[in-house]
Structures are given as C-alpha cells and as structure tokens.
Design a protein around this motif. Structure first.
Motif, mmCIF file in Angstrom:
data_model
loop_
_atom_site.group_PDB
_atom_site.id
_atom_site.type_symbol
_atom_site.label_atom_id
_atom_site.label_comp_id
_atom_site.label_asym_id
_atom_site.label_seq_id
_atom_site.Cartn_x
_atom_site.Cartn_y
_atom_site.Cartn_z
ATOM 1 N N LEU A 162 0.833 -1.202 0.000
ATOM 2 C CA LEU A 162 0.000 0.000 0.000
ATOM 3 C C LEU A 162 0.869 1.254 0.000
ATOM 4 O O LEU A 162 0.475 2.310 -0.494
ATOM 5 N N ASN A 163 2.094 1.144 0.542
ATOM 6 C CA ASN A 163 3.024 2.272 0.639
ATOM 7 C C ASN A 163 3.996 2.329 -0.540
ATOM 8 O O ASN A 163 5.131 2.764 -0.398
ATOM 9 N N PHE A 164 3.529 1.899 -1.714
ATOM 10 C CA PHE A 164 4.438 1.782 -2.856
ATOM 11 C C PHE A 164 5.062 3.108 -3.277
ATOM 12 O O PHE A 164 6.105 3.134 -3.926
ATOM 13 N N ASN A 165 4.445 4.238 -2.919
ATOM 14 C CA ASN A 165 5.036 5.540 -3.254
ATOM 15 C C ASN A 165 6.276 5.855 -2.428
ATOM 16 O O ASN A 165 7.049 6.750 -2.787
ATOM 17 N N ASP A 166 6.450 5.150 -1.328
ATOM 18 C CA ASP A 166 7.557 5.399 -0.399
ATOM 19 C C ASP A 166 8.794 4.618 -0.852
ATOM 20 O O ASP A 166 8.807 3.391 -0.809
ATOM 21 N N VAL A 167 9.823 5.321 -1.265
ATOM 22 C CA VAL A 167 11.026 4.658 -1.761
ATOM 23 C C VAL A 167 11.665 3.777 -0.698
ATOM 24 O O VAL A 167 12.323 2.776 -1.013
#
Length: 459
Positions: free
Chosen positions: A31-36
C-alpha cells in the motif's frame, strides 16, 4: 546432479499487482508503494536473503474494461496508480551491491536512442546489474496514450520490437569499440574518435544517426528478459532473450515449452543453454501441512477474485465482468495477451476453461502450499523439468519474501537448490552466465566492429 535455482522477486510499483486485494490486509505494506524506503528495504532484504534479482512488472495503460468501464480499476487499485520502475532503479542500485535490477518497458513508450542512453546510465550506476524485460504491450489504452487509435496487431508488435532491439544492439554493442574511452589527462585525449561510430540506422519505423552518447557500461547490453509465449513471442525470445519469464501450469508443460524454445534458439544459431527460464510461483508456508492449508484458506478469503478476473480478462481484451463464473470460455482470439489463454487451456486439461478458472489461474494454479520441506520437494520437480529460476510472486510485501527467505531458503540450500552466499559483487550476467558481455552467438554480437571500414575509418 542438483543445480542451484536462481530466485527473483516479482513485484510492481503499485498497490495491487497479481494477488489482488491484499493491499487491504494489515500485512500488505505494498500500500506504501510511493515510499522509496519500502523498496530500498525490500531490495536489501532480498539481497541478504540470497535472491539474484528484483523483477519489476509494469503497464503504461489501463486494462480492458470490466463491467463496461474502467471505474472498477481505479476503485480497487488494479495497477492504478502505478509508478515508473525505471526511475526507481537508481535508488535501488546505490543501496545494493549484488542484487540484479530488472524492469519492464515496451518499444511503444520511448524512442530507442533515449532508451539506450537511460539503460546504459543505469548499468553504470549499478555496476552492471541491470536487466530489461522486453515486452510489446498488449493494452488498448496504452496505445491510445501514445497517440494510436487502436492496439497494433499482435504479430506486428513483434516486428516492431525486432527493429527496436536492432537499433539498441547497434548503439550498445557497435557504436563504441573496446578501448575507445582513454581519459588520458597527459595527452588530453578523452576518447579515440576512430573508435566511436555513428550507426546511421534507417528502418521502417526509426532513423537513428548516433553515436551512442554513453560509453560502454559493464554489461554494454543489459540482461535481456522476455515474457511472451505465443508463437511470435517464443520466436522473438529464441532469437533475443537470455531469460524467459513463464507461468506454466505444471512441470510437464514447462518442460515442453522449454524444450521447444531451446530448439528454436538452436535453429537461430544459438545454444539452447543461452536462455534461462524463470517460472512464476507463489508460496504459502506452514510449520505443518495442516498449518499451511489453514493459511491458504485464510489467504483465499482475502483475495479479491473479481479483481483477478478483471486483470486476466482485461489483459486478453475481453470484458467478463457481467458473465457467470461457470460460463465456458471457448477459444478467445484477441490482439491482447494470447499466451494467457493458452496457459488457461493447459491448466484445465480435458475440459473447456470457464470464467472462474481465470480467477484461479494466477492465484492457485501456480501456488505451492506446504512446509519448507514439501515446498523444496516441489521446486526440485520444477528444476528437473528444466527451470533455471523462480520468479517469486507475493501476496504481501515484504511478508511473502521474508517468510520465503527465513523458512524455505535454508532448506533449499541444504539440498543444493539455492546458492550458499552472494560471493564477490559481479554483473548480473556474470552471476547468471559466467560472463559480463553477451555471448558471441547472440544476434547483437554481429554489430561489434561493424561500423568500421576495412581501412579502420569510421563509417
């Protein structure tokens, strides 16, 4: 003699990739795929755990309509939003030393000159750990996003890909001779002009003068993956691929596919072993068989099978959103992913596949459930069928990979089915094939030295 399998993590820079709906689970940190940081942490864990690569899928458009439209995809997070995996490669490259970094891209999305430059730059940054999954894109919406009125016909897309890779091979393998880059401070000569060449490609789709703007990277050409299993796709793979990603329903079918593709490779002047084959599999690991089956039951209650149907059918270009699960699927001829329907037929021998089979094909047919020991037994069967590696499909990130690394990998190492340690840093191609550069048997090799005249002058 048992040989170690190669392992890659099959992921996508999105919330819902293959095992759909699991982003809603509390363990679904994708769900946190935007977080590198999610991806950097995963890459480090995979590297420490003995994986050879992280393999990013990608799309450049929406899947075909479901229930008459595309609202369903947005509402459920079916590969939208999704981010560009090529951009992410730089962050992963500087935070790892051993892990191969594979990404998916199609000729549709970028002219070959600029694509070659970006990939060579990534190969420099990673010190030779980049791989490219060569796809042709099968989504109608993707083609409309890039100015086309409709999807280019299936076999024509592979003809397009032939010219695209031909330009890339000229740039990567032929534009710079070995020893061209001198960087001699004393003489003031940075590179030898006689060893750097324009390629002057003129073809049906592309005119590219060159030269390649990037000096040769550690691999020159990235490791070449391919994922099509239609006749045109297998022919393309036999000529160009070094590794083929497959999702066969069982070891017997995979043996036939591998043998046939290697036969085609030999017909094209290559060695059958020039191509490695990676089977996509997911795993449910338990302390006992009963525990594993309990966990599988819990997983199936969490998976969104409506999303599974939308994904698989949408990739084939058909809308099955309002069709009953028991509805038989006769031969589907679309310009989408033909290989999907072929695998579907093979996974339901003796009967016509139905809509429910589409939902179960990815979630169950290629799933192995059991203890680490019984999972190792099954992987040995795949290995004996000719598979060189496993593309590990996740239900949750990082949980699926942590479980596999902590519980299954030790058993695989004991049996010789996984490498004991990473060893010294090396290029991805060296890790897989024992050499840094493409084999002389590969079609790209014909461009080495091809742009120098007999007198040694640039053409």
């Amino acid at each position: 003699m048992t040989k170690p399998l190669s392992f890659s993590a099959f992921v996508m820079n999105t919330a819902s990739h293959i095992t759909h709906g699991m982003w809603r689970d509390e363990e679904g940190h994708q769900l946190n795929f935007n977080d590198v940081d999610l991806w950097v942490s995963l890459a480090k864990r995979l590297e420490e755990g003995g994986f050879d690569a992280i393999f990013f899928a990608d799309v450049i458009g929406l899947y075909g309509d479901h229930r008459g439209g595309w609202d369903f995809h947005v509402e459920t997070g079916l590969q939208i939003p999704s981010n560009d995996p090529i951009v992410l490669m730089s962050a992963l490259a500087v935070n790892t030393k051993h892990l191969g970094l594979a990404f998916t891209a199609a000729p549709l999305q970028e002219p070959p000159f600029n694509f070659a430059r970006r990939v060579s730059t990534l190969d420099h940054i990673s010190k030779g750990r980049i791989a490219w999954n060569m796809v042709t894109s099968s989504l109608e919406n993707a083609f409309r996003n890039f100015g086309y009125d409709e999807l280019v016909p299936h076999d024509e897309r592979y003809k397009w890909a032939d010219e695209y890779v031909d330009v890339l091979y000229k740039l990567w393998e032929g534009s710079w001779d070995e020893g061209a880059l001198l960087q001699d401070r004393e003489s003031g000569i940075h590179a030898a002009p006689a060893k750097v060449h324009k390629i002057n490609h003129v073809g049906e789709r592309y005119k590219v003068e060159g030269p390649h703007l990037v000096s040769p990277s550690p691999q020159r050409t990235p490791v070449l993956f391919q994922a099509g299993s239609s006749p045109a796709g297998r022919d393309f793979a036999a000529r160009n691929a070094e590794a083929v990603f497959i999702v066969a329903p069982d070891p017997e079918n995979v043996r036939k596919l591998i043998n046939d593709t290697r036969r085609l490779a030999i017909q094209n002047g290559r060695d059958g072993n020039d191509i490695h084959f990676y089977q996509g599999l997911s795993f449910v690991v338990g302390e006992t068989e009963e525990d594993a089956r309990r966990k599988e039951f819990e997983l199936d209650n969490k998976v969104d099978f409506d999303m599974m149907i939308a994904h698989m059918a949408g990739g084939m270009g058909v809308d099955l959103g309002n069709v009953g699960l028991d509805t038989p699927l006769e031969n589907i001829e679309t310009e989408g992913i033909r290989s999907t329907f072929e695998w579907l037929k093979q996974s339901t021998p003796g009967r016509t596949p139905n809509v429910k089979d589409i939902a179960q094909m990815r979630s169950r047919t290629t799933r192995i459930v059991g203890t680490p020991e019984t999972i190792a037994d099954q992987l040995e069967l795949w290995s004996n069928a000719g598979v060189d590696g496993i593309n590990v499909i996740n239900a949750t990130i990082p949980g699926s990979y942590e479980e596999f690394i902590d519980q299954v990998m030790p058993v695989l190492r004991q049996r010789g089915l996984a490498r004991a340690e990473n060893g010294e840093p090396a290029t991805l191609r060296h890790k897989l094939f024992g050499e840094n550069r493409l084999s002389e048997r590969h079609p790209a090799a014909r461009y080495r030295g091809a742009f120098v005249s007999k007198e040694g002058i640039q053409q």
